[in-house]
Design an enzyme around this catalytic site. Structure first.
Site, PDB file in Angstrom:
ATOM      1  NE  ARG A  78      -3.261   2.589   2.623  1.00  0.00           N
ATOM      2  CZ  ARG A  78      -3.301   3.390   3.686  1.00  0.00           C
ATOM      3  NH1 ARG A  78      -2.780   3.015   4.842  1.00  0.00           N
ATOM      4  NH2 ARG A  78      -3.874   4.571   3.612  1.00  0.00           N
ATOM      5  CG  HIS A 122      -1.323   8.893   3.463  1.00  0.00           C
ATOM      6  ND1 HIS A 122      -1.429   7.541   3.712  1.00  0.00           N
ATOM      7  CD2 HIS A 122      -0.948   9.439   4.644  1.00  0.00           C
ATOM      8  CE1 HIS A 122      -1.111   7.288   4.976  1.00  0.00           C
ATOM      9  NE2 HIS A 122      -0.814   8.427   5.564  1.00  0.00           N
ATOM     10  CD  GLU A 167      -4.992   7.523   9.923  1.00  0.00           C
ATOM     11  OE1 GLU A 167      -4.580   8.612  10.367  1.00  0.00           O
ATOM     12  OE2 GLU A 167      -4.583   6.430  10.332  1.00  0.00           O
ATOM     13  CG  ASN A 295      -5.113   3.257   8.788  1.00  0.00           C
ATOM     14  OD1 ASN A 295      -5.210   2.267   8.062  1.00  0.00           O
ATOM     15  ND2 ASN A 295      -4.693   4.429   8.352  1.00  0.00           N
ATOM     16  CE1 TYR A 297       0.092   2.739  13.510  1.00  0.00           C
ATOM     17  CE2 TYR A 297      -1.914   3.817  12.790  1.00  0.00           C
ATOM     18  CZ  TYR A 297      -0.658   3.307  12.512  1.00  0.00           C
ATOM     19  OH  TYR A 297      -0.170   3.360  11.225  1.00  0.00           O
ATOM     20  CD  GLU A 366      -1.643   4.000   8.094  1.00  0.00           C
ATOM     21  OE1 GLU A 366      -1.361   4.428   9.242  1.00  0.00           O
ATOM     22  OE2 GLU A 366      -1.852   4.736   7.123  1.00  0.00           O
TER      23      GLU A 366
HETATM   24  C1  FCB Z   1      -1.454   7.228  10.720  1.00  0.00           C
HETATM   25  C2  FCB Z   1      -1.047   7.739   9.361  1.00  0.00           C
HETATM   26  C3  FCB Z   1       0.295   7.288   8.905  1.00  0.00           C
HETATM   27  C4  FCB Z   1       1.287   7.219  10.043  1.00  0.00           C
HETATM   28  C5  FCB Z   1       0.719   6.454  11.209  1.00  0.00           C
HETATM   29  C6  FCB Z   1       1.658   6.305  12.376  1.00  0.00           C
HETATM   30  O1  FCB Z   1      -2.312   8.120  11.321  1.00  0.00           O
HETATM   31  O2  FCB Z   1      -1.987   7.366   8.393  1.00  0.00           O
HETATM   32  O3  FCB Z   1       0.712   8.136   7.872  1.00  0.00           O
HETATM   33  O4  FCB Z   1       1.704   8.489  10.381  1.00  0.00           O
HETATM   34  O5  FCB Z   1      -0.452   7.066  11.648  1.00  0.00           O
END
Ligand code: FCB
Length: 459
Positions: A78, A122, A167, A295, A297, A366
């Protein structure tokens, strides 16, 4: 090693990057300026004064980076396309050299047996469009649709998977109300208008991609799992507002063809008094998708915070009416983000429960962690915290699939250490280390671990 989570045959393993974070070559081959050039060159906005001028020099080193992907064994890569390379002024003439770069990259990937997955946006908006109002104005959405058509016409037959926006929450709210991303604005209504125009732009891009006959179309959202800091009614109300702003503002129009019914309690007259929505927009925005990109985290722990009527930017921004707090008893990454993989399962299962059949198959576009890793005397990078993070999140993903969520793929963020936006180069998310002085690439232990996980799957 026997402790790899296993995934069904056909499950897509990938790695992800984004144009401004890795390409460099910002003035080469006719590329126009983007809002991130302007933002990063404004003193005091990015840590250490870092910019994307050189980044990982991927623009010149992409063959080597594709080799790293091939040796990793991923099915898909990607990447994102820099709009200002294709339409340098945001409108008007198309730059053939910009298209050529991505065409060469796509051919290199295909020759290596890797499926390209392209993101159209992006975050590197042509500066010329920002000068005309940026995402605050409808015109930018129209221009985005035109740009999508140009790219789809040239690459649509070779790129099977397309992501319109990455995002949009960050574009709208970090960009136009918190001010921590380009263009660095601090507005209330402007940010809500930006959110809507991003959604409209998504719809126009879906139309353009469909007209070109591409195989799969989706959008990537950074959906958040918001937890209340305490059980108090005030904190629970803050979670409702956070859910609205982070998630429902996107998922309701895209997946259900309606605006969130909690928007008024979240934004009051800033949203009820808006004039940027048009008849027909919900149909445009809710066109069927082949997949939803997610995405993920970390969870966000939300506490009520004082609300300043006098500052609409802060009312819309995440840093007002609730405050992020740390999660006790868990490790936090180099970003200060809590590591709580179970919340990944909860988020996905919750999404599935809320939307049912209206939820398209998911791709995790992500997931990864920033760690303070270093090169050991033996020349290796022993990033065991990242390995644990990836293992635990893939295990949590597998649990969501076992609970009935249809997930088709997973892309690790990121292939390379890169320009982490306002944090500059200080935060390293790569499974490959980049020495920014020499541009040397060193695969980390996490790269080897991910390679072994992919190799261990029944294909
Ligand atoms: C996301 C973004 C990516 C990167 C990660 C850590 O929010 O899409 O570009 O910065 O976080």
């Amino acid at each position: 090693m026997t402790d790899f989570p296993s995934f069904p045959p056909g499950f897509v393993f990938g790695a992800a990057t984004a144009s401004y974070q890795i390409e460099g070559a910002v003035q080469e081959d006719g590329r126009g300026a983007s809002i991130w050039d302007t933002y990063s060159h404004t003193p005091g906005l990015v840590a250490n004064g870092d910019t994307g001028d050189v980044a990982c020099d991927h623009y010149h080193r992409y063959p080597q980076d594709v080799t790293l992907l091939r040796e990793l064994g991923v099915d898909s890569y990607r990447f994102s396309i820099a709009w200002p390379r294709i339409v340098p002024d945001g409108a008007g003439p198309v730059n053939p050299k910009g298209l050529d770069f991505y065409s060469r990259l796509v051919d290199e990937l295909l020759a290596a047996g890797i499926e390209p997955a392209a993101t159209l946006y992006h975050w590197d908006l042509p500066q010329a469009l920002e000068d005309g109002g940026g995402w605050r104005v409808r015109d930018t959405a129209e221009r985005f649709g035109e740009y999508a058509a140009v790219v789809a016409e040239h690459l649509g037959d070779r790129v099977p998977r397309w992501i319109t926006l990455n995002e949009p929450w960050c574009s709208a709210f970090l960009g136009y109300s918190v001010g921590r991303h380009a263009p660095g604005a601090r507005e209330g209504r402007g940010a809500l208008a930006a959110a809507h125009h991003l959604l409209a732009g998504h719809g126009l891009a879906v139309r353009a991609l469909r007209a070109a006959g591409v195989r799969e179309v989706g959008i990537t959202l950074n959906l958040d799992h918001n937890l209340p800091a305490t059980d108090s009614p005030a904190d629970r109300a803050a979670v409702t507002r956070a859910d609205t702003q982070h998630n429902l503002v996107w998922t309701e129009p895209i997946l259900a063809g309606r605006y969130p019914d909690t928007e008024e309690e979240t934004w009051g007259e800033l949203i009820t008094g808006q004039d940027f929505r048009r008849d027909g927009d919900l149909e445009l925005i809710s066109q069927p998708l082949d997949f939803l990109g997610v995405n993920y985290y970390r969870p966000i722990v939300v506490a009520d915070a004082p609300y300043r009527e006098s500052d609409p930017a802060r009312r819309v921004a995440t840093d007002n009416r609730y405050e992020e707090v740390r999660l006790p008893g868990v490790r936090h990454t180099a970003m200060g983000w809590p590591v709580a993989p179970g919340t990944f399962t909860d988020l996905l299962v919750g999404l599935h429960e809320r939307y049912g059949d209206a939820l398209p198959p998911l791709h995790i576009t992500e997931n990864g962690s920033a760690e303070d890793d270093w090169v050991s005397p033996d020349g290796a990078v022993h990033d065991s915290d990242r390995v644990a993070y990836l293992r635990d999140h893939l295990t949590a993903l597998r649990a969501a699939m076992d609970a009935g969520v249809d997930v088709r793929g997973y892309y690790v963020w990121s292939l390379l250490d890169n320009f982490e936006w306002a944090f500059g180069y200080g935060k390293r998310f790569g499974i490959v280390r980049v020495d920014y002085g020499t541009q040397e690439r060193t695969p980390k232990d996490s790269y080897r671990w991910y390679r072994a996980l992919i190799a261990a799957q029944q294909r």
